[in-house]
Design a protein around this motif. Structure first.
Motif, PDB file in Angstrom:
ATOM      1  N   ALA A 248       0.769  -5.736 -17.787  1.00 46.50           N
ATOM      2  CA  ALA A 248      -0.336  -5.017 -17.147  1.00 46.50           C
ATOM      3  C   ALA A 248      -0.218  -3.554 -17.545  1.00 46.50           C
ATOM      4  CB  ALA A 248      -0.266  -5.174 -15.628  1.00 46.50           C
ATOM      5  N   PRO A 249      -1.321  -2.805 -17.507  1.00 45.80           N
ATOM      6  CA  PRO A 249      -1.258  -1.397 -17.898  1.00 45.80           C
ATOM      7  C   PRO A 249      -0.340  -0.605 -16.977  1.00 45.80           C
ATOM      8  CG  PRO A 249      -3.537  -2.097 -17.488  1.00 45.80           C
ATOM      9  CD  PRO A 249      -2.654  -3.226 -17.092  1.00 45.80           C
ATOM     10  N   SER A 250       0.105   0.523 -17.468  1.00 45.49           N
ATOM     11  CA  SER A 250       0.933   1.420 -16.671  1.00 45.49           C
ATOM     12  C   SER A 250       0.186   1.775 -15.390  1.00 45.49           C
ATOM     13  CB  SER A 250       1.179   2.669 -17.517  1.00 45.49           C
ATOM     14  OG  SER A 250       2.210   3.391 -16.965  1.00 45.49           O
ATOM     15  N   GLY A 251       0.913   1.769 -14.276  1.00 48.40           N
ATOM     16  CA  GLY A 251       0.289   2.122 -13.000  1.00 48.40           C
ATOM     17  C   GLY A 251      -0.333   0.948 -12.271  1.00 48.40           C
ATOM     18  N   ALA A 252      -0.336  -0.242 -12.905  1.00 48.01           N
ATOM     19  CA  ALA A 252      -0.979  -1.404 -12.277  1.00 48.01           C
ATOM     20  C   ALA A 252      -0.162  -1.967 -11.116  1.00 48.01           C
ATOM     21  CB  ALA A 252      -1.215  -2.495 -13.313  1.00 48.01           C
ATOM     22  N   GLY A 253       1.154  -1.688 -11.122  1.00 41.73           N
ATOM     23  CA  GLY A 253       1.984  -2.175 -10.024  1.00 41.73           C
ATOM     24  C   GLY A 253       3.102  -3.111 -10.434  1.00 41.73           C
ATOM     25  N   LYS A 254       3.490  -3.090 -11.710  1.00 40.95           N
ATOM     26  CA  LYS A 254       4.541  -3.996 -12.185  1.00 40.95           C
ATOM     27  C   LYS A 254       5.879  -3.701 -11.501  1.00 40.95           C
ATOM     28  CE  LYS A 254       3.972  -2.801 -16.510  1.00 40.95           C
ATOM     29  NZ  LYS A 254       2.896  -1.815 -16.279  1.00 40.95           N
ATOM     30  N   SER A 255       6.255  -2.423 -11.492  1.00 34.84           N
ATOM     31  CA  SER A 255       7.550  -2.074 -10.871  1.00 34.84           C
ATOM     32  C   SER A 255       7.512  -2.370  -9.378  1.00 34.84           C
ATOM     33  CB  SER A 255       7.874  -0.596 -11.091  1.00 34.84           C
ATOM     34  OG  SER A 255       7.924  -0.322 -12.464  1.00 34.84           O
ATOM     35  N   THR A 256       6.372  -2.095  -8.753  1.00 35.62           N
ATOM     36  CA  THR A 256       6.229  -2.391  -7.324  1.00 35.62           C
ATOM     37  C   THR A 256       6.468  -3.878  -7.078  1.00 35.62           C
ATOM     38  OG1 THR A 256       4.631  -0.597  -7.107  1.00 35.62           O
ATOM     39  CG2 THR A 256       4.576  -2.306  -5.398  1.00 35.62           C
ATOM     40  N   LEU A 257       5.851  -4.703  -7.904  1.00 35.99           N
ATOM     41  CA  LEU A 257       6.006  -6.154  -7.758  1.00 35.99           C
ATOM     42  C   LEU A 257       7.468  -6.572  -7.940  1.00 35.99           C
ATOM     43  CD1 LEU A 257       4.242  -8.793  -7.528  1.00 35.99           C
ATOM     44  CD2 LEU A 257       4.470  -8.950  -9.981  1.00 35.99           C
TER      45      LEU A 257
ATOM     46  N   VAL B 264      -5.098   6.369   0.252  1.00 33.93           N
ATOM     47  CA  VAL B 264      -4.301   5.155   0.385  1.00 33.93           C
ATOM     48  C   VAL B 264      -4.473   4.342  -0.890  1.00 33.93           C
ATOM     49  CG1 VAL B 264      -3.960   3.034   1.689  1.00 33.93           C
ATOM     50  CG2 VAL B 264      -4.549   5.127   2.894  1.00 33.93           C
ATOM     51  N   LEU B 265      -3.334   4.073  -1.540  1.00 33.32           N
ATOM     52  CA  LEU B 265      -3.364   3.276  -2.775  1.00 33.32           C
ATOM     53  C   LEU B 265      -3.008   1.835  -2.429  1.00 33.32           C
ATOM     54  CD1 LEU B 265      -1.333   5.484  -5.281  1.00 33.32           C
ATOM     55  CD2 LEU B 265      -3.735   4.819  -5.497  1.00 33.32           C
ATOM     56  N   SER B 266      -3.931   0.944  -2.626  1.00 31.27           N
ATOM     57  CA  SER B 266      -3.661  -0.461  -2.374  1.00 31.27           C
ATOM     58  C   SER B 266      -3.256  -1.100  -3.700  1.00 31.27           C
ATOM     59  CB  SER B 266      -4.913  -1.122  -1.794  1.00 31.27           C
ATOM     60  OG  SER B 266      -4.605  -2.445  -1.464  1.00 31.27           O
ATOM     61  N   ILE B 267      -1.970  -1.148  -3.959  1.00 34.15           N
ATOM     62  CA  ILE B 267      -1.472  -1.616  -5.266  1.00 34.15           C
ATOM     63  C   ILE B 267      -1.517  -3.139  -5.351  1.00 34.15           C
ATOM     64  CG2 ILE B 267       0.506  -1.568  -6.850  1.00 34.15           C
ATOM     65  CD1 ILE B 267      -0.898   1.146  -6.300  1.00 34.15           C
ATOM     66  N   LEU B 268      -1.011  -3.796  -4.312  1.00 39.36           N
ATOM     67  CA  LEU B 268      -1.106  -5.260  -4.244  1.00 39.36           C
ATOM     68  C   LEU B 268      -1.867  -5.609  -2.970  1.00 39.36           C
ATOM     69  CD1 LEU B 268       2.554  -6.172  -5.289  1.00 39.36           C
ATOM     70  CD2 LEU B 268       0.510  -6.277  -6.720  1.00 39.36           C
TER      71      LEU B 268
ATOM     72  N   THR C  68       0.854  -1.187   0.000  1.00 38.41           N
ATOM     73  CA  THR C  68       0.000   0.000   0.000  1.00 38.41           C
ATOM     74  C   THR C  68       0.884   1.229   0.000  1.00 38.41           C
ATOM     75  OG1 THR C  68      -1.581  -1.245   1.300  1.00 38.41           O
ATOM     76  CG2 THR C  68      -1.843   1.130   1.325  1.00 38.41           C
ATOM     77  N   TYR C  69       0.508   2.231  -0.759  1.00 37.16           N
ATOM     78  CA  TYR C  69       1.237   3.510  -0.732  1.00 37.16           C
ATOM     79  C   TYR C  69       0.329   4.593  -0.175  1.00 37.16           C
ATOM     80  CZ  TYR C  69       4.754   1.584  -3.901  1.00 37.16           C
ATOM     81  OH  TYR C  69       5.741   0.833  -4.472  1.00 37.16           O
ATOM     82  N   GLY C  70       0.959   5.583   0.390  1.00 38.77           N
ATOM     83  CA  GLY C  70       0.205   6.760   0.821  1.00 38.77           C
ATOM     84  C   GLY C  70      -0.112   6.730   2.298  1.00 38.77           C
TER      85      GLY C  70
HETATM   86  P1  ADP Z   1       3.749   0.137 -13.204  1.00 39.38           P
HETATM   87  O1  ADP Z   1       5.156  -0.329 -13.093  1.00 39.38           O
HETATM   88  O2  ADP Z   1       2.783  -0.994 -13.516  1.00 39.38           O
HETATM   89  O3  ADP Z   1       3.560   1.270 -14.143  1.00 39.38           O
HETATM   90  P2  ADP Z   1       4.134   1.058 -10.475  1.00 39.38           P
HETATM   91  O4  ADP Z   1       4.426  -0.146  -9.653  1.00 39.38           O
HETATM   92  O5  ADP Z   1       5.277   1.940 -10.859  1.00 39.38           O
HETATM   93  O6  ADP Z   1       3.258   0.651 -11.758  1.00 39.38           O
HETATM   94  O7  ADP Z   1       3.078   1.978  -9.698  1.00 39.38           O
HETATM   95  C1  ADP Z   1       1.811   1.510  -9.268  1.00 39.38           C
HETATM   96  C2  ADP Z   1       1.079   2.634  -8.572  1.00 39.38           C
HETATM   97  O8  ADP Z   1       1.703   2.930  -7.332  1.00 39.38           O
HETATM   98  C3  ADP Z   1       1.046   3.943  -9.358  1.00 39.38           C
HETATM   99  O9  ADP Z   1      -0.221   4.531  -9.173  1.00 39.38           O
HETATM  100  C4  ADP Z   1       2.125   4.762  -8.697  1.00 39.38           C
HETATM  101  O10 ADP Z   1       1.838   6.126  -8.796  1.00 39.38           O
HETATM  102  C5  ADP Z   1       2.080   4.275  -7.259  1.00 39.38           C
HETATM  103  N1  ADP Z   1       3.392   4.369  -6.601  1.00 39.38           N
HETATM  104  C6  ADP Z   1       4.508   3.719  -6.967  1.00 39.38           C
HETATM  105  N2  ADP Z   1       5.518   3.981  -6.125  1.00 39.38           N
HETATM  106  C7  ADP Z   1       5.027   4.832  -5.187  1.00 39.38           C
HETATM  107  C8  ADP Z   1       5.564   5.510  -4.033  1.00 39.38           C
HETATM  108  N3  ADP Z   1       6.843   5.310  -3.675  1.00 39.38           N
HETATM  109  N4  ADP Z   1       4.751   6.304  -3.330  1.00 39.38           N
HETATM  110  C9  ADP Z   1       3.451   6.474  -3.689  1.00 39.38           C
HETATM  111  N5  ADP Z   1       2.888   5.892  -4.750  1.00 39.38           N
HETATM  112  C10 ADP Z   1       3.649   5.082  -5.496  1.00 39.38           C
END
Ligand code: ADP
Length: 230
Positions: free
Chosen positions: A44-53, A23-27, A16-18
Motif C-alpha cells: 500500500a502507498p506510504s501513509g496508508a497504515g501498513k506500520s499501524t496494521l 481525526v485520522l481514521s487509518i483503519l 484512529t489517531y488524533g
Molecule cells: P505506512 O506504514 O503505510 O506508511 P503508517 O501506519 O506509518 O503508514 O501511518 C498511517 C497514517 O497514520 C499516517 O498518516 C501517519 O502520519 C499516521 N500516524 C501513524 N502513527 C501515528 C501516531 N502515533 N499519531 C498520529 N498519527 C499517526
C-alpha cells in the motif's frame, strides 16, 4: 504435513489517531486472516497504515475497535503482561533497519532472546549456530553488526526474529534498505525460513516483484483490507 492453522486474525479492527479537530481514521473495519505456512504481502502507498496494521497485529498497540487474535487467543482483553508474553513467545519482528545490538556478535544477537526466554547458553548457542548456517553466515558468527554488510545484517536480523520459534513473523519493509540484487537474496532466505518452519508471515513491501512471490497480496483501501492482484 499438518493442516494449516489460523495464526493471525484481525476482526473488524479500527484504529484512529488524533484528538480534537483532526481525526485520522487509518483503519475502519480491517479483516485479515493469515495461516501457518502462508506468506502474505501487504502492499500500500506510504501513509496508508501498513506500520499501524503491523503494530496492531504484533500486539504493540491496541485497536480502538474490533479484535486481534493470535494463535486463536483474542488479545485485546489480555493484560499488558500477558500480551507481552504472547508477543515474546509467538511473534517475530523484522524491520527495515536491522536493530541488532552493536556491542554483541551475530551469534550472541541470536542467543540473547533465547536466553531471555529461559533457554540455557548451550542450547541457545546451538540454535543460533544452526540459524546462522541457514542464512549462510555460519562463518561470520563472531562478527559484530558493524563488520557485516547491510544484506548480512538483515540476514542476522531475520534469523534473530525466528530464534524463539514464533508462529507469526511480521516484517515492515525488510529489504527496503538494500539494493535489488541483495534484496532478492535476503528475501529468498526469508522465504526459505518461512517455508521450512511453517510460520505465518505478513510482510509489508513496496517491491512488487517480491510481493508476487508470496501466496497472497493485500492492500489497505479506505481503512479496510482488500485483496490485491499482483
Ligand atoms: P505506512 O506504514 O503505510 O506508511 P503508517 O501506519 O506509518 O503508514 O501511518 C498511517 C497514517 O497514520 C499516517 O498518516 C501517519 O502520519 C499516521 N500516524 C501513524 N502513527 C501515528 C501516531 N502515533 N499519531 C498520529 N498519527 C499517526
Amino acid at each position: 504435513m499438518s493442516a494449516a492453522k489460523t495464526v493471525l486474525r484481525l476482526d473488524g479492527v479500527a484504529r484512529t489517531y488524533g484528538a480534537g479537530g483532526t481525526v485520522l481514521s487509518i483503519l475502519r473495519d480491517a479483516d485479515l486472516t493469515v495461516h501457518s505456512g502462508e506468506m502474505v504481502a501487504l502492499v500500500a502507498p506510504s501513509g496508508a497504515g501498513k506500520s499501524t496494521l503491523l503494530h496492531l497485529a504484533g500486539l504493540l498497540e491496541r485497536p480502538d475497535g474490533g479484535e486481534v487474535h493470535v494463535d486463536g487467543q483474542p488479545a485485546n482483553r489480555l493484560d499488558d503482561a500477558t500480551r507481552t508474553r504472547l508477543r515474546r513467545l509467538r511473534i517475530g519482528f523484522v524491520y527495515q533497519y536491522h536493530h541488532l545490538l552493536g556491542e554483541f556478535s551475530a551469534v550472541e544477537n541470536l542467543m540473547i532472546p533465547q536466553m531471555i526466554r529461559g533457554l540455557s547458553r548451550e542450547m541457545s548457542r546451538r540454535r543460533a549456530a544452526e540459524l546462522l548456517d541457514f542464512v549462510a553466515l555460519g562463518d561470520r558468527a563472531d562478527h559484530r553488526p558493524a563488520e557485516l554488510s547491510g544484506g548480512e545484517q538483515q540476514r542476522v536480523a531475520i534469523a534473530r526474529a525466528v530464534a524463539n520459534r514464533p508462529g507469526l513473523l511480521l516484517a515492515d519493509e525488510p529489504t527496503g534498505n538494500l539494493d535489488p540484487k541483495t534484496s532478492d537474496m535476503v528475501f529468498s532466505m526469508l522465504e526459505n525460513l518461512v517455508r521450512q518452519s511453517g510460520l505465518a508471515a505478513l510482510i509489508a513491501t513496496h517491491n512488487h516483484d517480491l510481493a508476487a512471490r508470496m501466496d497472497r497480496c493485500v492492500t489497505i483501501e479506505a481503512g479496510v483490507i482488500a485483496d490485491l492482484k499482483p
